[in-house]
Design a protein around this motif. Structure first.
Motif, PDB file in Angstrom:
ATOM      1  N   PHE A  50       0.828  -1.205   0.000  1.00  0.00           N
ATOM      2  CA  PHE A  50       0.000   0.000   0.000  1.00  0.00           C
ATOM      3  C   PHE A  50       0.864   1.257   0.000  1.00  0.00           C
ATOM      4  O   PHE A  50       0.565   2.224  -0.721  1.00  0.00           O
ATOM      5  N   GLY A  54       0.411   3.209  -3.136  1.00  0.00           N
ATOM      6  CA  GLY A  54      -0.518   4.280  -2.788  1.00  0.00           C
ATOM      7  C   GLY A  54       0.095   5.662  -2.887  1.00  0.00           C
ATOM      8  O   GLY A  54      -0.565   6.621  -3.309  1.00  0.00           O
ATOM      9  N   THR A 211      -2.730  -0.739  -5.380  1.00  0.00           N
ATOM     10  CA  THR A 211      -3.268  -0.106  -4.168  1.00  0.00           C
ATOM     11  C   THR A 211      -4.584  -0.746  -3.757  1.00  0.00           C
ATOM     12  O   THR A 211      -4.834  -0.979  -2.561  1.00  0.00           O
TER      13      THR A 211
END
Length: 313
Positions: A50, A54, A211
């Motif tokens: 992540f 992200g 993500t």
């Protein structure tokens, strides 16, 4: 009307004699020096996948907005392939690999291995950009790299056994070096901020997918401090920092500007001491000064060579 003011560099003065590239590079390195400590902070509340993907999605949103506001024209022809190489190195490779490595090693250990990035970037610049630094430059760069690794290893208690996180960090170094060199070259045609912006846009579909997978597998459970660290990684480390860094590499020569990265492990360990509570001793100060000195000598060795006016090395 399209804005590409940063894409064209005036060539009335030899590039190697301009201090501007060094100052832009130093600004970029200062921004990047927080990346490892803030990644270490973030991994305590978010998955490495992540964090690595992200932050690229966050940066891609900002990049798309900037490109739209400034009405930038689409890249053309082979530029798309070059942007894909840059995206693979600095948008996907380096962030994801370092995020996973930092789940198993401290920030100071990561600084040991990533201290090889200046030498790797200089090598990539020679292979890709056909730069021809003098032998003295390589000697000083080698000494600087050795001093950096020795300093970081000493402050972190040594490299210890070679393990899978080290392999990930070495992969991150290789990916980052290729992305830096290709980005520095392309910035001479497109402009520094345009290069990283388009690279983020190119990688966005993959990073959105990763993500989403990361959020499904392990939803983030982060504190406000960890979210703030993540925001820095997305806005500064992944986006704004590259404005200065690619600008410095574009002014170049890249083999010279890349050596500014020698001070990054010093800064990283200093921030780790302040942010993560690592003890900062006098050997750290002395070692830091030695690393900065080596970086300066390497820069001066490159600046002292004669180059034809107006020629990009």
């Amino acid at each position: 009307m399209y804005s590409n003011s940063s894409a064209t560099l005036p060539r009335t003065e030899p590039l190697s004699h301009r201090p501007a590239g060094i100052w832009w590079g130093l600004l970029g390195v200062a921004a990047f020096s927080f990346t490892v400590p803030f990644t270490k902070v973030a991994v305590d509340g978010m998955s490495p996948l992540f964090i690595g993907s992200g932050r690229a999605v966050l940066a891609a949103l900002l990049a798309a907005l900037a490109l739209a506001i400034m009405r930038q024209r689409l890249p053309r022809g082979v530029q798309w392939a070059r942007l894909a190489i840059i995206a693979g190195g600095v948008v996907v490779g380096f962030p994801v690999l370092t995020s996973y490595a930092l789940t198993a090693v401290p920030a100071s250990h990561a600084a040991v291995v990533t201290a090889l990035l200046p030498a790797a970037t200089a090598t990539a610049a020679v292979l890709r950009g056909h730069e021809r630094p003098p032998f003295l430059f390589w000697i000083m760069s080698g000494i600087g790299g050795a001093v950096t690794v020795a300093f970081a290893a000493y402050t972190s208690g040594g490299l210890g056994g070679f393990s899978w996180p080290d392999l990930l960090l070495l992969g991150a170094v290789a990916a980052g070096a290729v992305g830096y060199a290709e980005g520095g070259l392309l910035a001479r045609d497109m402009g520094s901020w345009q290069v990283i912006s388009w690279a983020l846009v190119v990688a966005a579909p993959l990073m959105v997918l990763l993500t989403t997978i990361a959020m499904v597998e392990q939803p983030p459970a982060a504190s406000p401090v960890q979210w703030a660290a993540f925001a820095y990684l997305g806005v500064i480390s992944m986006f704004l920092g590259f404005f200065a860094w690619y600008r410095g590499l574009a002014i170049g020569p890249m083999t010279r500007v890349s050596q500014i990265q020698l001070v990054q492990p010093v800064l990283t360990i200093a921030w780790a001491a302040l942010l993560l509570g690592e003890h900062l001793t006098w050997p750290t100060v002395v070692g830091g000064l030695a690393v900065v000195l080596c970086a300066g000598v390497a820069v001066r060795a490159r600046a002292g060579t004669r180059e034809k006016a107006g020629r990009i090395p």
